[in-house]
Scaffold this motif. Structure first.
Motif, PDB file in Angstrom:
ATOM      1  N   LYS A 119       0.840  -1.202   0.000  1.00 17.79           N
ATOM      2  CA  LYS A 119       0.000   0.000   0.000  1.00 17.79           C
ATOM      3  C   LYS A 119       0.877   1.255   0.000  1.00 17.79           C
ATOM      4  O   LYS A 119       0.640   2.183  -0.772  1.00 17.79           O
ATOM      5  CB  LYS A 119      -0.927   0.002   1.219  1.00 17.79           C
ATOM      6  N   LYS A 121       3.904   1.587  -1.059  1.00 17.80           N
ATOM      7  CA  LYS A 121       4.578   1.720  -2.360  1.00 17.80           C
ATOM      8  C   LYS A 121       3.623   2.318  -3.391  1.00 17.80           C
ATOM      9  O   LYS A 121       3.999   3.200  -4.164  1.00 17.80           O
ATOM     10  CB  LYS A 121       5.067   0.345  -2.810  1.00 17.80           C
ATOM     11  N   CYS A 122       2.378   1.863  -3.412  1.00 20.92           N
ATOM     12  CA  CYS A 122       1.395   2.366  -4.378  1.00 20.92           C
ATOM     13  C   CYS A 122       1.040   3.821  -4.128  1.00 20.92           C
ATOM     14  O   CYS A 122       0.802   4.573  -5.075  1.00 20.92           O
ATOM     15  CB  CYS A 122       0.140   1.501  -4.349  1.00 20.92           C
ATOM     16  N   GLU A 123       1.000   4.210  -2.875  1.00 17.90           N
ATOM     17  CA  GLU A 123       0.675   5.604  -2.551  1.00 17.90           C
ATOM     18  C   GLU A 123       1.719   6.568  -3.111  1.00 17.90           C
ATOM     19  O   GLU A 123       1.404   7.713  -3.421  1.00 17.90           O
ATOM     20  CB  GLU A 123       0.562   5.770  -1.030  1.00 17.90           C
ATOM     21  N   LYS A 124       2.939   6.085  -3.283  1.00 21.54           N
ATOM     22  CA  LYS A 124       4.026   6.929  -3.783  1.00 21.54           C
ATOM     23  C   LYS A 124       4.152   6.905  -5.305  1.00 21.54           C
ATOM     24  O   LYS A 124       4.907   7.689  -5.870  1.00 21.54           O
ATOM     25  CB  LYS A 124       5.351   6.475  -3.165  1.00 21.54           C
ATOM     26  N   MET A 125       3.417   6.016  -5.968  1.00 20.30           N
ATOM     27  CA  MET A 125       3.537   5.874  -7.419  1.00 20.30           C
ATOM     28  C   MET A 125       2.912   7.055  -8.165  1.00 20.30           C
ATOM     29  O   MET A 125       1.967   7.673  -7.680  1.00 20.30           O
ATOM     30  CB  MET A 125       2.862   4.576  -7.876  1.00 20.30           C
ATOM     31  N   ASP A 126       3.446   7.317  -9.331  1.00 22.32           N
ATOM     32  CA  ASP A 126       2.918   8.357 -10.209  1.00 22.32           C
ATOM     33  C   ASP A 126       1.673   7.807 -10.910  1.00 22.32           C
ATOM     34  O   ASP A 126       1.751   6.846 -11.668  1.00 22.32           O
ATOM     35  CB  ASP A 126       3.985   8.744 -11.234  1.00 22.32           C
ATOM     36  N   ARG A 127       0.544   8.404 -10.652  1.00 20.11           N
ATOM     37  CA  ARG A 127      -0.719   7.917 -11.208  1.00 20.11           C
ATOM     38  C   ARG A 127      -0.793   8.045 -12.728  1.00 20.11           C
ATOM     39  O   ARG A 127      -1.520   7.310 -13.382  1.00 20.11           O
ATOM     40  CB  ARG A 127      -1.899   8.627 -10.548  1.00 20.11           C
ATOM     41  N   THR A 129       1.729   7.451 -14.879  1.00 17.59           N
ATOM     42  CA  THR A 129       2.535   6.443 -15.568  1.00 17.59           C
ATOM     43  C   THR A 129       2.255   5.012 -15.096  1.00 17.59           C
ATOM     44  O   THR A 129       2.796   4.065 -15.676  1.00 17.59           O
ATOM     45  CB  THR A 129       4.041   6.738 -15.384  1.00 17.59           C
ATOM     46  N   ALA A 130       1.436   4.862 -14.082  1.00 15.92           N
ATOM     47  CA  ALA A 130       1.141   3.517 -13.555  1.00 15.92           C
ATOM     48  C   ALA A 130       0.378   2.684 -14.577  1.00 15.92           C
ATOM     49  O   ALA A 130      -0.385   3.212 -15.392  1.00 15.92           O
ATOM     50  CB  ALA A 130       0.323   3.635 -12.282  1.00 15.92           C
ATOM     51  N   LYS A 131       0.600   1.379 -14.544  1.00 13.91           N
ATOM     52  CA  LYS A 131      -0.047   0.460 -15.480  1.00 13.91           C
ATOM     53  C   LYS A 131      -1.393  -0.042 -14.959  1.00 13.91           C
ATOM     54  O   LYS A 131      -2.001  -0.898 -15.578  1.00 13.91           O
ATOM     55  CB  LYS A 131       0.864  -0.731 -15.752  1.00 13.91           C
ATOM     56  N   ILE A 134      -4.343   3.069  -9.639  1.00 17.96           N
ATOM     57  CA  ILE A 134      -3.827   3.090  -8.272  1.00 17.96           C
ATOM     58  C   ILE A 134      -4.922   3.435  -7.278  1.00 17.96           C
ATOM     59  O   ILE A 134      -5.021   2.816  -6.210  1.00 17.96           O
ATOM     60  CB  ILE A 134      -2.650   4.087  -8.151  1.00 17.96           C
TER      61      ILE A 134
END
Length: 166
Positions: A119, A121-127, A129-131, A134
């Motif tokens: 969770k 890790k996902c919160e920090k992802m760029d929405r 560019t995510a596949k 999120i």
């Protein structure tokens, strides 16, 4: 009746299902553990794993490829998706690894709890560019913390009682 339970449980979810097997299946569990000590197993083997990339863990798949003359029941937990379509896809992938001389008696998959680190890790992802979505994932994350739960255990018990009537 003698049986063995061979499994990998990285997060503890699949281990919870092992306890249900031991509660429901009459006879002696002569081996419970990972794939490192699996010589001379009885004919009946429960094979369990978490799911990773739409399949069971590689060590379990290798075990299934190398096991001979076994009656196999597959079980496990899936952390990422809670849909029957995904469960069916995982089982279909796993079945391709079962040595042809073995007999598949049944299968059971249910939702498993995901580690908090996923969770975070996902919160920090760029929405952008995510596949995957999120926000939808994060919305469903809290639901995973409730699994496996009593309903999952009861469903597993029902399936086991159908395949192995007392």
């Amino acid at each position: 009746m003698e049986y063995a339970i061979v499994y990998v449980s990285k997060t503890g979810n699949t281990k919870k299902l092992v306890d249900i097997i031991k509660k429901c299946i009459p006879g002696d569990c002569v081996y419970e553990g990972d794939v490192t000590k699996t010589e001379n197993l009885p004919e009946l083997v429960f094979v369990g794993s978490g799911a990773e990339n739409g399949n069971f863990y590689p060590t379990i798949l290798e075990f299934l490829k190398n096991s001979r003359n076994k009656n196999i029941f597959l079980f496990g937990t899936v952390r990422f998706q809670k849909t029957q379509t995904y469960y069916d896809r995982v089982i279909k992938n796993v079945k391709t690894c079962i040595y042809p001389g073995n007999k598949l008696l049944g299968e059971f998959l249910c939702q498993g709890k995901m580690p908090l680190s996923i969770k975070e890790k996902c919160e920090k992802m760029d929405r952008k560019t995510a596949k995957f979505d999120i926000d939808a994932f994060l919305k469903g994350f809290d639901e995973t913390s409730k699994h496996p739960n009593e309903d999952d255990y009861k469903n597993f018990e029902k399936i086991l009682s159908r395949v192995f009537p007392k």
